[in-house]
Motif scaffolding. Structure first.
Motif, PDB file in Angstrom:
ATOM      1  N   GLU A  17       1.012  -1.293   0.184  1.00 45.37           N
ATOM      2  CA  GLU A  17      -0.087   0.044   0.023  1.00 45.37           C
ATOM      3  C   GLU A  17       0.834   1.651  -0.303  1.00 45.37           C
ATOM      4  OE1 GLU A  17      -3.446   2.023   2.573  1.00 45.37           O
ATOM      5  OE2 GLU A  17      -2.567   0.437   3.033  1.00 45.37           O
ATOM      6  N   ARG A  18       1.962   1.025   0.746  1.00 53.53           N
ATOM      7  CA  ARG A  18       2.264   2.335   0.749  1.00 53.53           C
ATOM      8  C   ARG A  18       3.451   2.422  -0.206  1.00 53.53           C
ATOM      9  NH1 ARG A  18       5.611   5.031   5.260  1.00 53.53           N
ATOM     10  NH2 ARG A  18       3.420   4.744   5.810  1.00 53.53           N
ATOM     11  N   ARG A  19       3.974   1.609  -0.699  1.00 51.69           N
ATOM     12  CA  ARG A  19       4.696   1.568  -1.744  1.00 51.69           C
ATOM     13  C   ARG A  19       3.952   2.243  -3.778  1.00 51.69           C
ATOM     14  NH1 ARG A  19       8.973  -4.462  -2.656  1.00 51.69           N
ATOM     15  NH2 ARG A  19       8.679  -4.673  -0.595  1.00 51.69           N
ATOM     16  N   LEU A  20       3.008   1.657  -3.395  1.00 53.17           N
ATOM     17  CA  LEU A  20       1.390   2.728  -4.843  1.00 53.17           C
ATOM     18  C   LEU A  20       1.810   3.404  -4.400  1.00 53.17           C
ATOM     19  CD1 LEU A  20      -0.831  -0.972  -4.745  1.00 53.17           C
ATOM     20  CD2 LEU A  20       0.594  -0.229  -6.567  1.00 53.17           C
ATOM     21  N   ALA A  21       1.706   4.029  -3.030  1.00 54.23           N
ATOM     22  CA  ALA A  21       1.019   5.789  -2.964  1.00 54.23           C
ATOM     23  C   ALA A  21       2.674   6.432  -2.903  1.00 54.23           C
ATOM     24  CB  ALA A  21       1.287   5.881  -1.256  1.00 54.23           C
ATOM     25  N   LEU A  22       4.195   5.671  -2.944  1.00 54.07           N
ATOM     26  CA  LEU A  22       4.956   6.690  -3.293  1.00 54.07           C
ATOM     27  C   LEU A  22       5.256   6.079  -4.627  1.00 54.07           C
ATOM     28  CD1 LEU A  22       6.964   4.696  -0.839  1.00 54.07           C
ATOM     29  CD2 LEU A  22       6.430   7.229  -0.780  1.00 54.07           C
ATOM     30  N   VAL A  23       3.864   5.016  -5.915  1.00 55.65           N
ATOM     31  CA  VAL A  23       4.637   5.293  -6.937  1.00 55.65           C
ATOM     32  C   VAL A  23       3.665   6.954  -8.088  1.00 55.65           C
ATOM     33  CG1 VAL A  23       3.638   4.342  -9.186  1.00 55.65           C
ATOM     34  CG2 VAL A  23       5.624   3.128  -7.204  1.00 55.65           C
ATOM     35  N   LYS A  24       2.686   6.722  -6.901  1.00 55.36           N
ATOM     36  CA  LYS A  24       1.882   7.448  -7.408  1.00 55.36           C
ATOM     37  C   LYS A  24       2.865   9.366  -7.009  1.00 55.36           C
ATOM     38  CE  LYS A  24      -3.028   9.695  -6.401  1.00 55.36           C
ATOM     39  NZ  LYS A  24      -4.333   9.260  -5.655  1.00 55.36           N
ATOM     40  N   VAL A  25       2.751   9.770  -5.849  1.00 55.06           N
ATOM     41  CA  VAL A  25       4.053  11.054  -6.139  1.00 55.06           C
ATOM     42  C   VAL A  25       4.278  10.881  -6.878  1.00 55.06           C
ATOM     43  CG1 VAL A  25       4.837  11.878  -4.417  1.00 55.06           C
ATOM     44  CG2 VAL A  25       2.947  10.716  -3.156  1.00 55.06           C
ATOM     45  N   ALA A  26       6.103   9.900  -6.923  1.00 53.51           N
ATOM     46  CA  ALA A  26       6.754  10.238  -7.956  1.00 53.51           C
ATOM     47  C   ALA A  26       5.969  10.002  -9.476  1.00 53.51           C
ATOM     48  CB  ALA A  26       7.523   8.909  -8.159  1.00 53.51           C
ATOM     49  N   ARG A  27       4.826   9.862  -9.963  1.00 56.95           N
ATOM     50  CA  ARG A  27       4.614  10.354 -11.634  1.00 56.95           C
ATOM     51  C   ARG A  27       4.245  11.664 -11.307  1.00 56.95           C
ATOM     52  NH1 ARG A  27       1.529   4.299 -12.123  1.00 56.95           N
ATOM     53  NH2 ARG A  27       2.682   2.877 -13.400  1.00 56.95           N
ATOM     54  N   LYS A  28       3.696  12.036  -9.818  1.00 53.26           N
ATOM     55  CA  LYS A  28       2.735  13.189 -10.052  1.00 53.26           C
ATOM     56  C   LYS A  28       4.726  14.161 -10.389  1.00 53.26           C
ATOM     57  CE  LYS A  28      -0.327  16.494  -7.906  1.00 53.26           C
ATOM     58  NZ  LYS A  28      -0.473  17.200  -6.902  1.00 53.26           N
ATOM     59  N   ALA A  29       5.386  14.351  -9.240  1.00 52.05           N
ATOM     60  CA  ALA A  29       6.723  14.857  -9.507  1.00 52.05           C
ATOM     61  C   ALA A  29       7.574  14.803 -10.336  1.00 52.05           C
ATOM     62  CB  ALA A  29       7.037  14.937  -7.609  1.00 52.05           C
ATOM     63  N   ASP A  30       7.195  13.400 -11.048  1.00 52.32           N
ATOM     64  CA  ASP A  30       8.395  13.298 -12.327  1.00 52.32           C
ATOM     65  C   ASP A  30       9.324  12.410 -11.694  1.00 52.32           C
ATOM     66  OD1 ASP A  30       9.243  12.295 -14.973  1.00 52.32           O
ATOM     67  OD2 ASP A  30      10.040  14.289 -15.579  1.00 52.32           O
ATOM     68  N   LEU A  31       8.958  12.020 -10.852  1.00 50.74           N
ATOM     69  CA  LEU A  31      10.827  11.166 -10.095  1.00 50.74           C
ATOM     70  C   LEU A  31      10.733  10.091 -10.685  1.00 50.74           C
ATOM     71  CD1 LEU A  31       9.799  12.069  -6.350  1.00 50.74           C
ATOM     72  CD2 LEU A  31      11.809  13.657  -8.593  1.00 50.74           C
ATOM     73  N   GLN A  32      12.718   9.890 -10.489  1.00 48.03           N
ATOM     74  CA  GLN A  32      12.571   8.346 -11.040  1.00 48.03           C
ATOM     75  C   GLN A  32      12.968   7.146  -9.718  1.00 48.03           C
ATOM     76  OE1 GLN A  32      13.042   7.065 -14.022  1.00 48.03           O
ATOM     77  NE2 GLN A  32      12.208   9.534 -14.794  1.00 48.03           N
ATOM     78  N   ILE A  33      12.513   6.243 -10.015  1.00 50.18           N
ATOM     79  CA  ILE A  33      13.440   5.442  -8.724  1.00 50.18           C
ATOM     80  C   ILE A  33      13.895   4.635  -8.615  1.00 50.18           C
ATOM     81  CG2 ILE A  33      11.760   4.056  -6.809  1.00 50.18           C
ATOM     82  CD1 ILE A  33       8.972   5.229  -7.955  1.00 50.18           C
ATOM     83  N   LEU A  34      15.224   4.465  -8.333  1.00 45.70           N
ATOM     84  CA  LEU A  34      16.098   3.668  -7.559  1.00 45.70           C
ATOM     85  C   LEU A  34      15.468   2.822  -6.321  1.00 45.70           C
ATOM     86  CD1 LEU A  34      18.723   2.270  -8.503  1.00 45.70           C
ATOM     87  CD2 LEU A  34      20.175   4.421  -7.279  1.00 45.70           C
ATOM     88  N   GLU A  35      15.266   1.494  -6.577  1.00 43.53           N
ATOM     89  CA  GLU A  35      15.488   0.140  -5.551  1.00 43.53           C
ATOM     90  C   GLU A  35      16.409  -0.241  -5.543  1.00 43.53           C
ATOM     91  OE1 GLU A  35      13.089  -3.741  -4.277  1.00 43.53           O
ATOM     92  OE2 GLU A  35      11.820  -2.316  -6.287  1.00 43.53           O
ATOM     93  N   ASP A  36      17.700   0.058  -3.744  1.00 40.36           N
ATOM     94  CA  ASP A  36      18.825  -1.114  -3.803  1.00 40.36           C
ATOM     95  C   ASP A  36      17.955  -2.836  -3.435  1.00 40.36           C
ATOM     96  OD1 ASP A  36      20.755  -1.562  -3.525  1.00 40.36           O
ATOM     97  OD2 ASP A  36      21.212  -0.467  -1.659  1.00 40.36           O
ATOM     98  N   ASP A  37      18.423  -3.610  -3.751  1.00 41.42           N
ATOM     99  CA  ASP A  37      17.720  -4.673  -3.675  1.00 41.42           C
ATOM    100  C   ASP A  37      18.830  -5.588  -2.963  1.00 41.42           C
ATOM    101  OD1 ASP A  37      16.019  -6.582  -2.903  1.00 41.42           O
ATOM    102  OD2 ASP A  37      15.736  -7.721  -4.504  1.00 41.42           O
ATOM    103  N   CYS A  38      20.150  -4.745  -2.851  1.00 43.09           N
ATOM    104  CA  CYS A  38      21.195  -5.652  -1.733  1.00 43.09           C
ATOM    105  C   CYS A  38      21.409  -6.326  -1.075  1.00 43.09           C
ATOM    106  CB  CYS A  38      22.540  -5.065  -2.672  1.00 43.09           C
ATOM    107  SG  CYS A  38      22.999  -4.198  -4.099  1.00 43.09           S
ATOM    108  N   TYR A  39      20.520  -6.191  -0.046  1.00 41.07           N
ATOM    109  CA  TYR A  39      20.680  -6.490   1.222  1.00 41.07           C
ATOM    110  C   TYR A  39      19.593  -7.832   1.574  1.00 41.07           C
ATOM    111  CZ  TYR A  39      23.252  -3.661   3.598  1.00 41.07           C
ATOM    112  OH  TYR A  39      24.383  -2.886   3.709  1.00 41.07           O
ATOM    113  N   ARG A  40      18.608  -7.978   0.582  1.00 37.00           N
ATOM    114  CA  ARG A  40      17.824  -9.480   1.007  1.00 37.00           C
ATOM    115  C   ARG A  40      18.728 -10.272  -0.077  1.00 37.00           C
ATOM    116  NH1 ARG A  40      15.050 -11.514  -3.305  1.00 37.00           N
ATOM    117  NH2 ARG A  40      15.278 -10.211  -4.875  1.00 37.00           N
ATOM    118  N   ILE A  41      17.921 -11.429   1.107  1.00 36.51           N
ATOM    119  CA  ILE A  41      18.653 -12.631   0.710  1.00 36.51           C
ATOM    120  C   ILE A  41      17.875 -13.814   1.142  1.00 36.51           C
ATOM    121  CG2 ILE A  41      21.008 -11.479   1.848  1.00 36.51           C
ATOM    122  CD1 ILE A  41      20.329 -13.827   3.924  1.00 36.51           C
TER     123      ILE A  41
END
Length: 476
Positions: free
Chosen positions: A269-293
Motif C-alpha cells: 500500500e505504501r509502495r503504490l502511494a509513493l509511485v503515485k507521488v513519483a509520477r506526479k513529481a516526475d521522479l525516477q525511482i531507484l530500488e536498492d535490493d542488495c540486502y535481501r537474502i
C-alpha cells in the motif's frame, strides 16, 4: 553448584568476575561439575551470589572463550570436554584489543575482536565452489585473456545474471536489460550517471539510508535531501512536500525490501502511494535490493512503475562481496543509455570475471549454497536476539544485521566507542543520516559469519554488559 565458598571468595575479590571464574574452575577440578553439566542461567547464579548479572555473564564469557564452557543457542551454557578444546594461555578476556589479522578474522575461528561494521556471510559452500571454478577458468578462459571486454563477451554472464534474478518481482527482463557492475555501489553510480542532468541535481533518500547513496551523489555533484520515514518507510506526504520544495529533484532512492539500517519493510500500500507521488513529481525511482537474502515479500518498483523504476542488486550479501559482481537494470527504453554509462566508464567487467560470473551464477549448486548461507545468518541472528532481546531490538531472521535503539541515557557515538574498547565494532545511527540531520540514539550490528558462532555470542554478551552497566561518563 555450591555458592557458600564462592561468597567467601567474592567478599574481598577485585574484580569479582575473576572469583566466579575461579569458583567454576575449582568446581570442575573437584568433580562438582562434570562434562556436559549445565550451569545455572546468568541471572539465577547472580541472585545466588548476590552480584550483578553482568559479572556472571563476563565470567561465563571468559570461560567460554577459553574453551572451559560452551554455549548452545536456546539451551544454555555447559561444561566442555577438555579433549575437544584447546584452552588459551589466558582465561581473561582482554578489553583493549588491536585489529585482528584479516585471514584469522575470516577463518571462522574463535577471536576476541569482532568487526560488525558490514555483513560477512557464513560459508555455505561458496568458497569451495568459487575456488574450483577459478581453477577451471584459469586453465582455459572461455573469453580468452588478450581481449577487451565487450557486450558479446559479457552475454553469457548477463544470461546467468538473468537466471540468478529469477523470482525477483521486477517485471520481465532479458540479458539485454542487464548491465553488469563492480558491485551494488558501482551500479548506483551508473544509474546516477545515466539519469541526472544539470549542475546541481537533487537526489531524495530515506532519512536513515545506506551511506553509499550519499557517496554516489557526491561523485556526480548532486545534493542529497532526506525524506521523513515511519516504520513502513518513506512517508508519501513528506515526499510530496519535498518535491514541491525541490522541483529540481530527479530521483528517489529507496530500499523497500530491507531498510538499511532499521531492518524495516515497505508494504505494498505504501509502495503504490509513493509511485503515485513519483509520477506526479516526475521522479525516477531507484530500488536498492542488495540486502535481501530471502524471498521478496513485495513487488518491486520496476514492476509497479515500469516507465521510471530502476533496480540494482549484487552478490555481496547473498554469495560473497569479494568478487564485486553486481548489476543495474533500467526501465523500459533505458537499457542502451545504461549500457553506455558502463562502457564509457570502464568498458565492462574483466573477461576472467565475466567467465566466473557466468559459471557461478548458473551453477546448479548455487541455490543450495545460498540457502546454507541464509540459514547460517539466521543462526547468528538468533544468538543476537537471545542475548539482546530484552532491549529495543529490531531484527529479521533473513536480514544480516540488527538495529538496536539504546536505552535512555546512552549516546550512540559514546556507546560505539565503549563497544570498540570492548572489542566489538558497530555503527552509530548517525553514519546513516545526512550530515545536518538529527539521528536517533541507535546502532546497527551486522552479522559476521567470518568468526565462530561462539565468538559472535561472546561479542553480544559484551554489548549486553555495556548496556546493563554503563560507565559513569556515558550513563545518566
Amino acid at each position: 553448584m555450591s555458592t557458600i565458598l564462592a561468597k567467601e571468595m567474592l567478599r574481598d575479590s577485585k574484580p569479582k568476575y575473576k572469583a566466579v571464574v575461579a569458583m567454576i574452575r575449582d568446581q570442575i577440578a573437584a568433580g562438582g561439575l562434570s562434562v556436559g553439566d549445565k550451569l545455572p542461567p546468568v541471572r539465577e547464579l547472580a541472585w545466588q551470589l548476590q552480584i550483578t548479572p553482568g559479572t556472571v555473564a563476563r565470567a561465563y564469557t571468559v570461560l567460554t572463550d577459553s574453551g572451559v564452557l560452551h554455549a548452545e543457542v536456546g539451551r544454555g551454557t555447559f561444561v566442555s570436554d577438555p579433549a575437544t578444546t584447546i584452552e588459551k594461555e589466558s582465561g581473561e578476556l582482554p578489553l583493549n584489543l588491536i585489529e585482528i589479522d584479516v585471514v584469522r578474522h575470516n577463518s571462522g575461528g574463535d577471536v576476541n575482536s569482532v568487526n560488525l561494521f558490514s555483513p560477512h556471510l557464513p560459508n555455505g559452500g561458496q568458497v569451495e565452489l568459487i575456488r574450483k571454478l577459478m581453477g577451471e577458468i584459469a586453465k582455459d578462459p572461455p573469453s580468452g585473456i588478450m581481449h577487451y571486454p565487450s557486450r558479446r563477451s559479457a552475454e553469457p554472464a548477463r544470461e546467468a545474471m538473468t537466471q540468478w534474478l529469477h523470482g525477483a518481482p521486477i517485471g520481465q527482463i532479458d540479458a539485454n536489460d542487464i548491465v553488469l557492475s563492480h558491485g551494488g555501489q558501482n551500479a548506483i553510480v551508473l544509474v546516477f550517471q545515466t539519469i541526472l542532468r544539470g549542475r546541481r541535481p537533487v537526489v531524495f533518500v530515506e532519512e536513515l539510508a545506506y551511506p553509499g547513496f550519499r557517496r554516489a551523489a557526491e561523485l556526480v555533484r548532486a545534493d542529497i535531501v532526506p525524506i521523513a520515514c515511519d516504520k513502513d518507510g518513506i512517508i508519501p506526504e513528506a515526499l510530496a512536500a519535498a518535491a514541491e520544495r525541490h522541483p529540481e529533484a530527479q530521483i528517489l532512492c529507496t530500499s523497500p525490501e530491507v531498510h538499511s539500517p532499521t531492518c524495516g519493510f515497505t508494504p505494498m500500500e505504501r509502495r503504490l502511494a509513493l509511485v503515485k507521488v513519483a509520477r506526479k513529481a516526475d521522479l525516477q525511482i531507484l530500488e536498492d535490493d542488495c540486502y535481501r537474502i530471502g524471498r521478496a515479500e513485495g513487488e518491486g518498483y520496476r514492476l509497479l512503475a515500469p516507465e521510471r523504476g530502476w533496480y540494482v542488486s549484487s552478490l555481496s550479501k547473498s554469495v560473497t562481496p569479494a568478487l564485486r559482481i553486481g548489476c543495474a537494470i533500467g526501465p523500459r527504453g533505458m537499457s542502451a543509455a545504461l549500457h553506455r554509462s558502463a562502457e564509457h566508464g570502464f568498458f565492462g567487467l574483466a573477461t576472467p570475471m565475466l567467465d566466473l560470473c557466468a559459471a557461478l551464477l548458473a551453477h546448479p549448486q548455487l541455490p543450495q549454497i545460498m540457502e546454507n548461507s541464509r540459514l547460517g545468518v539466521e543462526r547468528y541472528v538468533k544468538v543476537a536476539v537471545n542475548t539482546l532481546g530484552g532491549f529495543d531490538l529490531r531484527w529479521r531472521h533473513d536480514v544480516p544485521f540488527l538495529w538496536l535503539k539504546l536505552p535512555q541515557g546512552w549516546r550512540a557515538s559514546a556507546f560505539c566507542l565503549a563497544a570498540e574498547k570492548a572489542g566489538v565494532q558497530i555503527r552509530a545511527a548517525e553514519e546513516f543520516a545526512s550530515r545536518d540531520a538529527q539521528s536517533p540514539h541507535a546502532v546497527r550490528m551486522a552479522v559476521n559469519g567470518g568468526v565462530s558462532l561462539r565468538s559472535f555470542e561472546a561479542a553480544m554478551e559484551r554489548l549486553r554488559r555495556l548496556l546493563d552497566n554503563p560507565p559513569e561518563e556515558i550513563g545518566v
